[in-house]
Write a protein that holds these residues in place. Sequence first.
Motif, mmCIF file in Angstrom:
data_model
loop_
_atom_site.group_PDB
_atom_site.id
_atom_site.type_symbol
_atom_site.label_atom_id
_atom_site.label_comp_id
_atom_site.label_asym_id
_atom_site.label_seq_id
_atom_site.Cartn_x
_atom_site.Cartn_y
_atom_site.Cartn_z
ATOM 1 N N GLY A 56 -5.695 5.027 -1.137
ATOM 2 C CA GLY A 56 -4.666 3.810 -0.553
ATOM 3 C C GLY A 56 -3.350 4.727 0.273
ATOM 4 N N SER A 57 -3.321 6.251 0.137
ATOM 5 C CA SER A 57 -2.196 6.713 0.691
ATOM 6 C C SER A 57 -2.326 7.105 2.108
ATOM 7 C CB SER A 57 -2.000 8.167 -0.267
ATOM 8 O OG SER A 57 -3.138 8.929 -0.445
ATOM 9 N N PHE B 259 0.818 10.305 -3.949
ATOM 10 C CA PHE B 259 0.111 9.174 -4.928
ATOM 11 C C PHE B 259 -1.026 9.634 -5.526
ATOM 12 C CE2 PHE B 259 2.750 7.284 -1.891
ATOM 13 C CZ PHE B 259 3.730 6.370 -2.643
ATOM 14 N N ALA C 209 -6.015 2.726 9.673
ATOM 15 C CA ALA C 209 -6.027 2.120 11.088
ATOM 16 C C ALA C 209 -5.889 3.549 12.022
ATOM 17 C CB ALA C 209 -5.235 1.107 11.500
ATOM 18 N N ARG D 103 8.070 4.630 4.641
ATOM 19 C CA ARG D 103 9.386 4.205 4.175
ATOM 20 C C ARG D 103 10.339 5.375 3.828
ATOM 21 N NH1 ARG D 103 12.062 1.266 6.404
ATOM 22 N NH2 ARG D 103 13.694 1.337 4.732
ATOM 23 N N LEU D 104 9.439 6.180 2.997
ATOM 24 C CA LEU D 104 10.105 7.618 2.619
ATOM 25 C C LEU D 104 10.444 8.587 3.889
ATOM 26 C CD1 LEU D 104 8.188 8.410 -0.744
ATOM 27 C CD2 LEU D 104 10.475 7.451 -0.601
ATOM 28 N N MET D 105 9.401 8.511 4.808
ATOM 29 C CA MET D 105 9.599 9.273 5.885
ATOM 30 C C MET D 105 10.687 8.743 6.957
ATOM 31 S SD MET D 105 5.548 9.526 6.898
ATOM 32 C CE MET D 105 4.573 10.200 5.620
ATOM 33 N N HIS E 65 2.182 0.799 11.786
ATOM 34 C CA HIS E 65 1.506 0.944 10.662
ATOM 35 C C HIS E 65 0.708 -0.250 10.090
ATOM 36 C CE1 HIS E 65 3.399 4.704 9.743
ATOM 37 N NE2 HIS E 65 4.111 4.424 10.725
ATOM 38 N N ILE E 66 1.418 -1.466 10.295
ATOM 39 C CA ILE E 66 0.484 -2.828 9.813
ATOM 40 C C ILE E 66 -0.226 -3.477 10.757
ATOM 41 C CG2 ILE E 66 0.792 -4.920 8.825
ATOM 42 C CD1 ILE E 66 3.212 -3.814 6.997
ATOM 43 N N VAL F 242 10.715 5.872 8.503
ATOM 44 C CA VAL F 242 10.196 5.056 9.489
ATOM 45 C C VAL F 242 10.731 3.623 9.598
ATOM 46 C CG1 VAL F 242 8.048 4.111 10.636
ATOM 47 C CG2 VAL F 242 7.941 6.433 9.773
ATOM 48 N N ALA G 143 0.814 -1.092 -0.035
ATOM 49 C CA ALA G 143 0.027 0.101 0.027
ATOM 50 C C ALA G 143 0.908 1.425 0.136
ATOM 51 C CB ALA G 143 -0.906 -0.094 1.429
ATOM 52 N N ASN G 144 0.205 2.415 -0.600
ATOM 53 C CA ASN G 144 1.025 3.652 -0.876
ATOM 54 C C ASN G 144 1.239 3.968 0.458
ATOM 55 O OD1 ASN G 144 1.043 3.303 -3.193
ATOM 56 N ND2 ASN G 144 -0.942 4.837 -3.520
ATOM 57 N N TYR G 145 0.470 3.908 1.948
ATOM 58 C CA TYR G 145 0.891 4.558 3.008
ATOM 59 C C TYR G 145 2.116 4.049 3.590
ATOM 60 C CZ TYR G 145 -2.362 0.941 4.489
ATOM 61 O OH TYR G 145 -3.022 -0.101 4.537
ATOM 62 N N ILE G 146 2.478 2.602 3.342
ATOM 63 C CA ILE G 146 3.622 2.055 3.731
ATOM 64 C C ILE G 146 4.870 2.640 3.009
ATOM 65 C CG2 ILE G 146 4.822 -0.219 4.182
ATOM 66 C CD1 ILE G 146 2.022 0.358 5.973
ATOM 67 N N GLN G 147 4.691 2.648 1.778
ATOM 68 C CA GLN G 147 5.845 3.393 0.985
ATOM 69 C C GLN G 147 5.977 4.702 1.476
ATOM 70 O OE1 GLN G 147 6.757 2.100 -2.219
ATOM 71 N NE2 GLN G 147 5.264 0.165 -2.253
ATOM 72 N N SER G 148 5.032 5.586 1.760
ATOM 73 C CA SER G 148 5.287 6.748 2.429
ATOM 74 C C SER G 148 6.106 6.913 3.555
ATOM 75 C CB SER G 148 4.004 7.511 2.601
ATOM 76 O OG SER G 148 3.441 7.783 1.356
ATOM 77 N N ASN H 273 -3.816 -2.580 11.700
ATOM 78 C CA ASN H 273 -4.715 -2.941 10.480
ATOM 79 C C ASN H 273 -5.062 -4.390 10.496
ATOM 80 O OD1 ASN H 273 -5.212 -0.794 8.553
ATOM 81 N ND2 ASN H 273 -2.964 -0.643 8.768
ATOM 82 N N GLN I 46 9.692 13.379 -0.460
ATOM 83 C CA GLN I 46 8.267 12.730 -0.191
ATOM 84 C C GLN I 46 7.532 12.470 -1.452
ATOM 85 O OE1 GLN I 46 7.146 11.695 3.032
ATOM 86 N NE2 GLN I 46 9.274 12.009 3.285
ATOM 87 N N ASN J 124 -3.207 5.725 6.063
ATOM 88 C CA ASN J 124 -3.500 4.233 6.801
ATOM 89 C C ASN J 124 -4.859 4.310 7.560
ATOM 90 O OD1 ASN J 124 -3.218 2.201 8.351
ATOM 91 N ND2 ASN J 124 -1.069 2.547 8.663
#
Lengths: 267, 235
Positions: B80-81, B75, B85, A168-170, A181-182, A172, A161-166, A185, B72, B83
């Motif tokens: 999907g960008s 997307f 949760a 990584r970029l940050m 993060h995971i 984390v 998912a993009n929020y996990i890629q984000s 969920n 940064q 989280n």
Amino acid sequence: MGKRTNLFLLLGGGLTALMVGLALLGTFWTPYSPTAMGAGEKFAPPSLAHLLGTDNFGRDVFSRVLQGMGASLLIAACVVAIGCLAGTLVGCLCGYFGGPADYLLTRLCDAVTAFPSVLLALVIVSLAGRGTAQIVVALGILFIPSFARLVRGETARHRQANYIQSARLMGVSHGRILTAHILPNLWGVLGPGVVIGFNNAVLSEASMSFLGLGVQPPFPSLGSMLSDSQTYLQRAPWYALSAGMAIALLILGFSLLAEGLQRRRRA
Amino acid sequence: MRILEVEHLSAWYPSGRTRRQVLEDVSFTLDRGQVLGLVGESGCGKTTLARAILGLHRACAGVVRHAFPRPQMVFQDPYGSLNPAHTLLWTLEEPLRAIGTGRKERRDRAMELLDRVGLGPEYAGRYPQELSGGQRQRAAIAAAVIARPALVVADEPVSALDVTVQRQILDLLAELKRDDSLSYLFISHDLNVVYQICDRILVMDKGRIVEENDTDTLFAAPKHPFTKKLLEAAE
């Protein structure tokens, strides 16, 4: 769906609460001592003094069912705890990092799942000896694959998912991505998974005790009561019925609850 | 000041036993405070270029130099960008947690930025599922800029939104840029969108940069036949 009442959740939750409540009660208080012989006459049919009658030693069946349920649930809780914790750990790491270790562990889980679990538990118990602790460990290990597979799939899906890629970029860290993060969920799939696990654990424990490999006499367990009562099925049907119904109601409660949780998740 | 230098960047995807080349010898630079547009048809390698620049695509060769850490990305898909949760406040604070900002400052900056992207403090406790596409994209942009990066790569950030919301998001991006001396690499297949926000434009075709010029010159006098074709198609 929206505001429509979730009948499964309501009925399942109610029934489960009732059975767990009775089991809890049974660990602290029972009308008679569950192991005291001659608490009443032998094979006394259900009456006000003995709600579910007595067994071949004159022990109060209601007291034994209460305490047996407590034992069954406690064992099931330990089994599910082992399976869920270890399975989540394995599933998270496999799903997130992938690679040859993931491949190997996934195949191992498939191999374990391919055998009937009672058969595998029998093998473990025959190596480690019979008894409650052995049953808990044997069933606990056998419950790992189902949780691992569930968690692995979800983790692999989220990793893309993009929020996990984000994240990584940050910058984390991997550890924090997994835990903060995971993992949050995963509750949605772990909830029903745990309830279904409870269901299977109660059944497996009953099967093992039925075969005489679980809780040892004179302490009651639903499985061993069912096993003992077979001989007296015609003379004292309430004996077998009580143990059987207790198992059936427990399973029914958990099944309805799991179905309800899944419906709520989909809604 | 240069904030990004890309030299001879090539990238591949594995395809059966061979590999399929998606980027071929791409070189360009980006200056601080500039918005560089990257246009091309879908499938020409734009997203791969973005991911390769940010280190998210491994199978590549060439040199990518960032003058500042932690570029940064925003997307295309606003669903999907974020989280699902976590609340928006948590998501906005997370980049600051990663660089060790204190609790109070994290909160203050998150609340301030929520306000700046037009969401307001009442959105702090909301979950992404409770927001519209445009609101999610605002939140995603806020999360991308909160740790004050020098470069934001925006991959089709408005393509999934309807036209009125597109305009608002473009205005927001322009406004954030004015205040924070941000630079964008802005990827789009839509020339109208690129025209509105970019200073310079790279035109990409089949994994190569075929033309590069400042926006006005490119639109007034396109040189490469592919650029002309794109411009004709957009009219």
